[in-house]
Design a protein around this motif. Structure first.
Motif, PDB file in Angstrom:
ATOM      1  N   HIS A 141       0.808  -1.240   0.119  1.00 49.01           N
ATOM      2  CA  HIS A 141       0.003   0.049  -0.109  1.00 49.01           C
ATOM      3  C   HIS A 141       1.031   1.360   0.055  1.00 49.01           C
ATOM      4  O   HIS A 141       1.960   1.286   0.478  1.00 49.01           O
ATOM      5  N   ALA A 142       0.202   2.338  -0.579  1.00 51.95           N
ATOM      6  CA  ALA A 142       0.832   3.470  -0.679  1.00 51.95           C
ATOM      7  C   ALA A 142       1.159   4.047   0.979  1.00 51.95           C
ATOM      8  O   ALA A 142       0.345   3.862   1.943  1.00 51.95           O
ATOM      9  N   LEU A 143       2.281   4.783   1.242  1.00 52.57           N
ATOM     10  CA  LEU A 143       2.569   5.224   2.563  1.00 52.57           C
ATOM     11  C   LEU A 143       2.351   7.040   2.467  1.00 52.57           C
ATOM     12  O   LEU A 143       2.422   7.511   3.424  1.00 52.57           O
ATOM     13  N   ALA A 144       2.240   7.570   1.431  1.00 52.49           N
ATOM     14  CA  ALA A 144       2.171   8.979   1.369  1.00 52.49           C
ATOM     15  C   ALA A 144       1.610   9.339   0.057  1.00 52.49           C
ATOM     16  O   ALA A 144       1.544   8.479  -1.213  1.00 52.49           O
ATOM     17  N   ILE A 145       1.140  10.773  -0.112  1.00 53.35           N
ATOM     18  CA  ILE A 145       0.797  11.389  -1.191  1.00 53.35           C
ATOM     19  C   ILE A 145       1.501  12.762  -1.261  1.00 53.35           C
ATOM     20  O   ILE A 145       1.627  13.383  -0.280  1.00 53.35           O
ATOM     21  N   GLY A 146       1.899  13.305  -2.434  1.00 56.79           N
ATOM     22  CA  GLY A 146       2.808  14.333  -2.486  1.00 56.79           C
ATOM     23  C   GLY A 146       2.656  14.998  -3.867  1.00 56.79           C
ATOM     24  O   GLY A 146       2.064  14.497  -4.637  1.00 56.79           O
ATOM     25  N   PHE A 147       3.267  16.096  -3.827  1.00 57.73           N
ATOM     26  CA  PHE A 147       3.513  16.846  -5.254  1.00 57.73           C
ATOM     27  C   PHE A 147       4.779  16.907  -5.584  1.00 57.73           C
ATOM     28  O   PHE A 147       5.956  17.075  -4.857  1.00 57.73           O
ATOM     29  N   THR A 148       5.167  16.417  -6.903  1.00 56.22           N
ATOM     30  CA  THR A 148       6.454  16.506  -7.263  1.00 56.22           C
ATOM     31  C   THR A 148       6.817  17.851  -7.398  1.00 56.22           C
ATOM     32  O   THR A 148       6.372  18.842  -7.664  1.00 56.22           O
ATOM     33  N   LYS A 149       7.970  18.145  -7.049  1.00 50.08           N
ATOM     34  CA  LYS A 149       8.874  19.321  -7.004  1.00 50.08           C
ATOM     35  C   LYS A 149       9.506  19.764  -8.545  1.00 50.08           C
ATOM     36  O   LYS A 149       9.696  20.854  -8.871  1.00 50.08           O
ATOM     37  N   MET A 150       9.795  18.640  -9.089  1.00 46.86           N
ATOM     38  CA  MET A 150      10.593  18.548 -10.507  1.00 46.86           C
ATOM     39  C   MET A 150      10.000  17.247 -11.183  1.00 46.86           C
ATOM     40  O   MET A 150       9.221  16.244 -10.584  1.00 46.86           O
ATOM     41  N   SER A 151      10.081  17.371 -12.324  1.00 53.63           N
ATOM     42  CA  SER A 151       9.727  16.287 -13.227  1.00 53.63           C
ATOM     43  C   SER A 151      10.556  14.742 -12.792  1.00 53.63           C
ATOM     44  O   SER A 151      11.612  15.206 -12.383  1.00 53.63           O
ATOM     45  N   ALA A 152      10.082  13.773 -13.300  1.00 57.74           N
ATOM     46  CA  ALA A 152      10.472  12.551 -13.038  1.00 57.74           C
ATOM     47  C   ALA A 152      12.156  12.260 -13.734  1.00 57.74           C
ATOM     48  O   ALA A 152      13.158  11.951 -13.021  1.00 57.74           O
ATOM     49  N   LYS A 153      12.206  13.032 -14.793  1.00 57.22           N
ATOM     50  CA  LYS A 153      13.157  13.064 -15.555  1.00 57.22           C
ATOM     51  C   LYS A 153      14.316  14.000 -15.086  1.00 57.22           C
ATOM     52  O   LYS A 153      15.399  13.627 -14.823  1.00 57.22           O
ATOM     53  N   ASP A 154      14.096  15.094 -14.452  1.00 58.30           N
ATOM     54  CA  ASP A 154      14.861  15.936 -13.649  1.00 58.30           C
ATOM     55  C   ASP A 154      15.392  15.258 -12.234  1.00 58.30           C
ATOM     56  O   ASP A 154      16.491  15.326 -11.838  1.00 58.30           O
ATOM     57  N   ILE A 155      14.467  14.470 -11.741  1.00 57.20           N
ATOM     58  CA  ILE A 155      14.645  14.119 -10.382  1.00 57.20           C
ATOM     59  C   ILE A 155      15.963  12.891 -10.689  1.00 57.20           C
ATOM     60  O   ILE A 155      16.862  12.625  -9.975  1.00 57.20           O
ATOM     61  N   LYS A 156      15.810  12.230 -11.835  1.00 56.10           N
ATOM     62  CA  LYS A 156      16.623  11.166 -12.172  1.00 56.10           C
ATOM     63  C   LYS A 156      18.131  11.410 -12.416  1.00 56.10           C
ATOM     64  O   LYS A 156      19.147  11.428 -12.057  1.00 56.10           O
ATOM     65  N   GLY A 161      18.729  16.892  -3.745  1.00 54.19           N
ATOM     66  CA  GLY A 161      17.348  17.731  -3.372  1.00 54.19           C
ATOM     67  C   GLY A 161      15.993  17.390  -3.199  1.00 54.19           C
ATOM     68  O   GLY A 161      15.776  15.989  -3.211  1.00 54.19           O
ATOM     69  N   ILE A 162      14.792  18.029  -2.826  1.00 59.68           N
ATOM     70  CA  ILE A 162      13.685  17.539  -2.728  1.00 59.68           C
ATOM     71  C   ILE A 162      12.892  17.121  -4.009  1.00 59.68           C
ATOM     72  O   ILE A 162      12.751  18.068  -5.052  1.00 59.68           O
ATOM     73  N   GLY A 163      12.611  15.980  -4.129  1.00 56.08           N
ATOM     74  CA  GLY A 163      11.824  15.212  -5.597  1.00 56.08           C
ATOM     75  C   GLY A 163      10.410  15.434  -5.257  1.00 56.08           C
ATOM     76  O   GLY A 163       9.637  15.874  -6.459  1.00 56.08           O
ATOM     77  N   VAL A 164       9.914  15.101  -4.145  1.00 56.92           N
ATOM     78  CA  VAL A 164       8.379  14.955  -3.791  1.00 56.92           C
ATOM     79  C   VAL A 164       8.053  15.778  -2.538  1.00 56.92           C
ATOM     80  O   VAL A 164       8.560  15.629  -1.312  1.00 56.92           O
ATOM     81  N   ASP A 165       6.971  16.912  -2.492  1.00 58.11           N
ATOM     82  CA  ASP A 165       6.805  17.407  -1.539  1.00 58.11           C
ATOM     83  C   ASP A 165       5.621  16.533  -0.535  1.00 58.11           C
ATOM     84  O   ASP A 165       4.289  16.468  -1.186  1.00 58.11           O
ATOM     85  N   ASN A 166       5.841  15.991   0.568  1.00 58.31           N
ATOM     86  CA  ASN A 166       5.083  15.146   1.151  1.00 58.31           C
ATOM     87  C   ASN A 166       3.924  16.049   1.623  1.00 58.31           C
ATOM     88  O   ASN A 166       4.040  16.663   2.674  1.00 58.31           O
ATOM     89  N   THR A 167       2.762  15.667   1.323  1.00 55.73           N
ATOM     90  CA  THR A 167       1.409  16.413   1.923  1.00 55.73           C
ATOM     91  C   THR A 167       0.515  15.440   2.866  1.00 55.73           C
ATOM     92  O   THR A 167       0.029  16.129   3.580  1.00 55.73           O
ATOM     93  N   HIS A 168       0.437  14.376   2.619  1.00 51.05           N
ATOM     94  CA  HIS A 168      -0.126  13.247   3.232  1.00 51.05           C
ATOM     95  C   HIS A 168       0.244  12.050   3.625  1.00 51.05           C
ATOM     96  O   HIS A 168       0.738  11.132   2.722  1.00 51.05           O
ATOM     97  N   TYR A 169       0.420  11.515   4.534  1.00 50.59           N
ATOM     98  CA  TYR A 169       1.289  10.292   4.933  1.00 50.59           C
ATOM     99  C   TYR A 169       0.663   9.571   6.016  1.00 50.59           C
ATOM    100  O   TYR A 169      -0.281  10.112   6.649  1.00 50.59           O
TER     101      TYR A 169
END
Length: 181
Positions: A141-156, A161-169
């Protein structure tokens, strides 16, 4: 966002008109096409839809006293983790390695190295500022929901830095609030 969230945070609850209810339903359906077949069960047209306003520009969509979706400012509606556990394929998903789990449970944002390490998995199609479900290596199961700070290609490629801003866990204030009674 929901670390210390409780019923005392609620500033107003209003049953919305049919036109507002249609707009919310359409917005949710546009964001999560996988819910189309169960939309009538989740947000029945004849059942009252309550919009709960909280400080920090937070809005909860509640049906039958159960929070189903939340929205921050004018962003997209995101499902609560309880709803995401019922319908796990409605959101794009990222996976963090085992080392990130305890930090995510404490409300920390998801860092790029936790997503790009051998236990992490990225959906290459995800753009920046998109809601995503965060799963953990070896967990169902999922452990959190968040907003991406940058695209997946940029994360890679950047991997810093921060890839996903955690909003609900799991186990945050919204998770503990099963009903609004």
């Amino acid at each position: 966002m929901f670390k210390k969230f409780s019923l005392e945070e609620v500033s107003s609850q209003n049953q919305v008109k049919a036109s507002v209810q249609r707009r919310i339903r359409q917005s949710i359906q546009d964001e999560y096409p996988g819910l189309e077949t169960v939309m009538e069960d989740l947000l029945p047209k004849k059942s009252p839809l309550i919009v709960v306003k909280c400080p920090n520009h937070l809005t909860l969509v509640v049906v039958n006293n159960v929070p189903l979706f939340f929205c921050i400012r004018d962003g997209p509606y995101m499902p609560t983790l309880r709803l995401l556990h019922q319908y796990p394929n409605i959101m794009q998903r990222f996976q963090v390695d085992r080392g990130a789990i305890k930090f995510v449970f404490s409300g920390a944002n998801i860092m790029c190295p936790g997503l790009t390490s051998p236990g992490g998995v990225l959906d290459e199609e995800v753009d920046s500022e998109r809601p995503v479900a965060i799963y953990a290596e070896g967990k169902q199961h999922a452990l959190a929901i968040g907003f991406t700070k940058m695209s997946a290609k940029d994360i890679k490629s950047i991997n810093k830095g921060i890839g996903v801003d955690n909003t609900h866990y799991l186990n945050d204030g919204l998770w503990k609030m099963e009903r609004l009674d």
